[in-house]
Write an enzyme that holds these catalytic residues in place. Structure first.
Site, PDB file in Angstrom:
ATOM      1  N   GLY A 177      45.314  41.263  54.463  1.00  0.00           N
ATOM      2  CA  GLY A 177      44.640  42.419  53.880  1.00  0.00           C
ATOM      3  C   GLY A 177      43.324  42.095  53.212  1.00  0.00           C
ATOM      4  O   GLY A 177      43.159  42.294  52.003  1.00  0.00           O
ATOM      5  N   SER A 226      40.142  43.276  54.224  1.00  0.00           N
ATOM      6  CA  SER A 226      39.031  44.163  54.583  1.00  0.00           C
ATOM      7  C   SER A 226      38.247  44.636  53.370  1.00  0.00           C
ATOM      8  O   SER A 226      37.050  44.877  53.446  1.00  0.00           O
ATOM      9  CB  SER A 226      39.549  45.395  55.346  1.00  0.00           C
ATOM     10  OG  SER A 226      40.146  45.015  56.564  1.00  0.00           O
ATOM     11  N   ARG A 227      38.951  44.747  52.235  1.00  0.00           N
ATOM     12  CA  ARG A 227      38.323  45.341  51.051  1.00  0.00           C
ATOM     13  C   ARG A 227      39.154  44.986  49.817  1.00  0.00           C
ATOM     14  O   ARG A 227      40.187  44.339  49.921  1.00  0.00           O
ATOM     15  CB  ARG A 227      38.231  46.862  51.206  1.00  0.00           C
ATOM     16  CG  ARG A 227      39.586  47.540  51.395  1.00  0.00           C
ATOM     17  CD  ARG A 227      39.472  48.982  51.855  1.00  0.00           C
ATOM     18  NE  ARG A 227      38.967  49.040  53.217  1.00  0.00           N
ATOM     19  CZ  ARG A 227      39.768  48.955  54.299  1.00  0.00           C
ATOM     20  NH1 ARG A 227      41.072  48.797  54.161  1.00  0.00           N
ATOM     21  NH2 ARG A 227      39.268  49.001  55.504  1.00  0.00           N
ATOM     22  N   ILE A 243      41.013  43.754  46.454  1.00  0.00           N
ATOM     23  CA  ILE A 243      41.438  42.468  45.911  1.00  0.00           C
ATOM     24  C   ILE A 243      41.471  41.404  47.004  1.00  0.00           C
ATOM     25  O   ILE A 243      41.043  40.270  46.791  1.00  0.00           O
ATOM     26  CB  ILE A 243      42.826  42.602  45.244  1.00  0.00           C
ATOM     27  CG1 ILE A 243      42.748  43.539  44.031  1.00  0.00           C
ATOM     28  CG2 ILE A 243      43.348  41.235  44.813  1.00  0.00           C
ATOM     29  CD1 ILE A 243      44.105  43.878  43.427  1.00  0.00           C
ATOM     30  N   GLY A 244      41.968  41.766  48.180  1.00  0.00           N
ATOM     31  CA  GLY A 244      42.070  40.790  49.264  1.00  0.00           C
ATOM     32  C   GLY A 244      40.727  40.214  49.659  1.00  0.00           C
ATOM     33  O   GLY A 244      40.581  38.998  49.847  1.00  0.00           O
ATOM     34  N   LYS A 285      44.230  44.944  59.725  1.00  0.00           N
ATOM     35  CA  LYS A 285      44.178  45.795  60.913  1.00  0.00           C
ATOM     36  C   LYS A 285      42.781  46.299  61.219  1.00  0.00           C
ATOM     37  O   LYS A 285      42.483  46.667  62.350  1.00  0.00           O
ATOM     38  CB  LYS A 285      45.124  46.992  60.729  1.00  0.00           C
ATOM     39  CG  LYS A 285      46.600  46.611  60.692  1.00  0.00           C
ATOM     40  CD  LYS A 285      47.503  47.814  60.850  1.00  0.00           C
ATOM     41  CE  LYS A 285      47.299  48.818  59.732  1.00  0.00           C
ATOM     42  NZ  LYS A 285      48.183  49.994  59.865  1.00  0.00           N
ATOM     43  N   ASP A 305      48.834  42.896  62.146  1.00  0.00           N
ATOM     44  CA  ASP A 305      49.719  43.941  61.641  1.00  0.00           C
ATOM     45  C   ASP A 305      50.971  43.227  61.152  1.00  0.00           C
ATOM     46  O   ASP A 305      51.735  42.690  61.966  1.00  0.00           O
ATOM     47  CB  ASP A 305      50.059  44.942  62.745  1.00  0.00           C
ATOM     48  CG  ASP A 305      50.954  46.075  62.261  1.00  0.00           C
ATOM     49  OD1 ASP A 305      51.476  45.996  61.132  1.00  0.00           O
ATOM     50  OD2 ASP A 305      51.150  47.045  63.026  1.00  0.00           O
ATOM     51  N   TYR A 326      58.629  52.898  46.768  1.00  0.00           N
ATOM     52  CA  TYR A 326      57.545  51.959  46.483  1.00  0.00           C
ATOM     53  C   TYR A 326      58.042  50.818  45.596  1.00  0.00           C
ATOM     54  O   TYR A 326      57.772  49.642  45.864  1.00  0.00           O
ATOM     55  CB  TYR A 326      56.376  52.685  45.818  1.00  0.00           C
ATOM     56  CG  TYR A 326      55.205  51.795  45.487  1.00  0.00           C
ATOM     57  CD1 TYR A 326      54.566  51.060  46.484  1.00  0.00           C
ATOM     58  CD2 TYR A 326      54.732  51.676  44.181  1.00  0.00           C
ATOM     59  CE1 TYR A 326      53.487  50.226  46.188  1.00  0.00           C
ATOM     60  CE2 TYR A 326      53.652  50.853  43.875  1.00  0.00           C
ATOM     61  CZ  TYR A 326      53.036  50.133  44.884  1.00  0.00           C
ATOM     62  OH  TYR A 326      51.981  49.307  44.584  1.00  0.00           O
ATOM     63  N   LYS A 335      58.185  46.729  46.449  1.00  0.00           N
ATOM     64  CA  LYS A 335      57.447  45.727  45.670  1.00  0.00           C
ATOM     65  C   LYS A 335      58.405  44.747  44.971  1.00  0.00           C
ATOM     66  O   LYS A 335      58.149  43.543  44.930  1.00  0.00           O
ATOM     67  CB  LYS A 335      56.534  46.401  44.646  1.00  0.00           C
ATOM     68  CG  LYS A 335      55.439  47.267  45.253  1.00  0.00           C
ATOM     69  CD  LYS A 335      54.527  46.496  46.199  1.00  0.00           C
ATOM     70  CE  LYS A 335      53.563  45.585  45.485  1.00  0.00           C
ATOM     71  NZ  LYS A 335      52.581  44.965  46.431  1.00  0.00           N
TER      72      LYS A 335
END
Length: 281
Positions: free
Chosen positions: A17, A19-20, A22-23, A42, A74, A166, A170
């Site tokens: 993850g 792309s944007r 925190i990652g 993805k 994915d 959720y 987690k």
């Protein structure tokens, strides 16, 4: 601790993850510290409604002089996970750090969370972390400084009305991390969970209306917390569920004001209280 002095030259970090948010911030930070970074997710082609791609993250790392490849991934697809791990090892020869950052968010009550949404949350969060770590395990065993981190909260022994699916997904990540830490103790692989006390500025916090900028910290606090964690001996640092403030305070950080998105504000413990309503600093 002087985080600017930490060097991960020669280490390889597999991050889900990127792309944007925190990652991406972690990918850039680890690359700036000399690590080989594998940018995964993805999103390969840009979208008008959602900025950032894994390709752009890798390109930005390379522009800054770092080493990076990108792998479309994915985490719900085992073949996709294995292919990305194989490509990583082909490119860099091994894996030292696994950061299970990819996540799905859906905070709603039971009636408004159909089973299909439950499946998505569990598949991306708990199962995704499980599958990614499972595929990386043979290579982590070959590392002399292996760490696995899941971005998930400590597990208070209490129900979670209003966010059952959720919270379960987690908590599942943390349960996997702490159980795996014991199972892999002889392999000298550190496995820990890490979670922010305050909400972190990201597309997710904006999209889901989690407060305002005055309530947020920058992703740098998670970068620094992760740097401190990865700097520790994996045989001595495993099986924990850390808050970012906790591990940074242990490293000697006394002032968190530099992490505030809005200068002069003191963001409250919104992220910690999402799972532990009684949490206080």
């Amino acid at each position: 601790m002087a985080f600017d002095d930490v060097d991960f030259e020669g280490r390889t970090a597999f991050i889900t993850g990127t792309s944007r948010g925190i990652g991406k911030a972690i990918a850039l930070d680890l690359a700036d510290r000399g690590a080989n970074v594998v940018s995964t997710g993805k999103t390969v082609e840009g979208r008008d409604d959602l900025p950032g791609t894994i390709v752009e993250t890798t390109e930005e790392i390379r522009e800054r002089g770092g080493n990076s490849i990108w792998c479309q991934l994915d985490v719900r697809d085992d073949d996709s996970v294995q292919a990305a791990i194989d490509e990583t090892v082909d490119a860099f020869g091994g894996i030292d750090f696994v950061v299970n950052n990819a996540g799905a968010i859906h905070i709603a009550n039971f009636e408004n969370t159909p089973p299909k949404r439950f499946d998505l949350l569990v598949d991306v969060n708990a199962r995704g972390a499980y599958a990614t770590t499972h595929a990386a395990l043979p290579h982590l065993r070959e590392s002399d400084h292996a760490h696995v981190v899941t971005f998930s909260p400590p597990m208070p022994a209490r129900p979670a009305p209003g966010k059952i699916a959720y919270a379960l997904s987690k908590y599942g990540m943390t349960f996997i991390a702490q159980s795996l830490a014991q199972e892999l103790e002889r392999d000298e692989i550190g496995v820990n969970a890490l979670w922010p006390v305050a909400a972190i500025e990201s597309e997710a916090t904006r999209h889901f209306g989690m407060g305002t900028p005055e309530d947020w910290r920058t992703p740098q606090i998670m970068c620094d917390a992760l740097t401190e964690l990865f700097s520790r001996d994996p045989t001595d640092c495993t099986g924990n569920a850390f808050y970012d403030e906790e591990i940074l305070e242990d490293a000697g950080v006394e002032d968190f004001s530099s992490y505030a998105v809005v200068e002069g504000t003191d963001p409250g413990p919104m992220s910690a209280q999402l799972f532990d309503p009684d949490y206080e600093r």
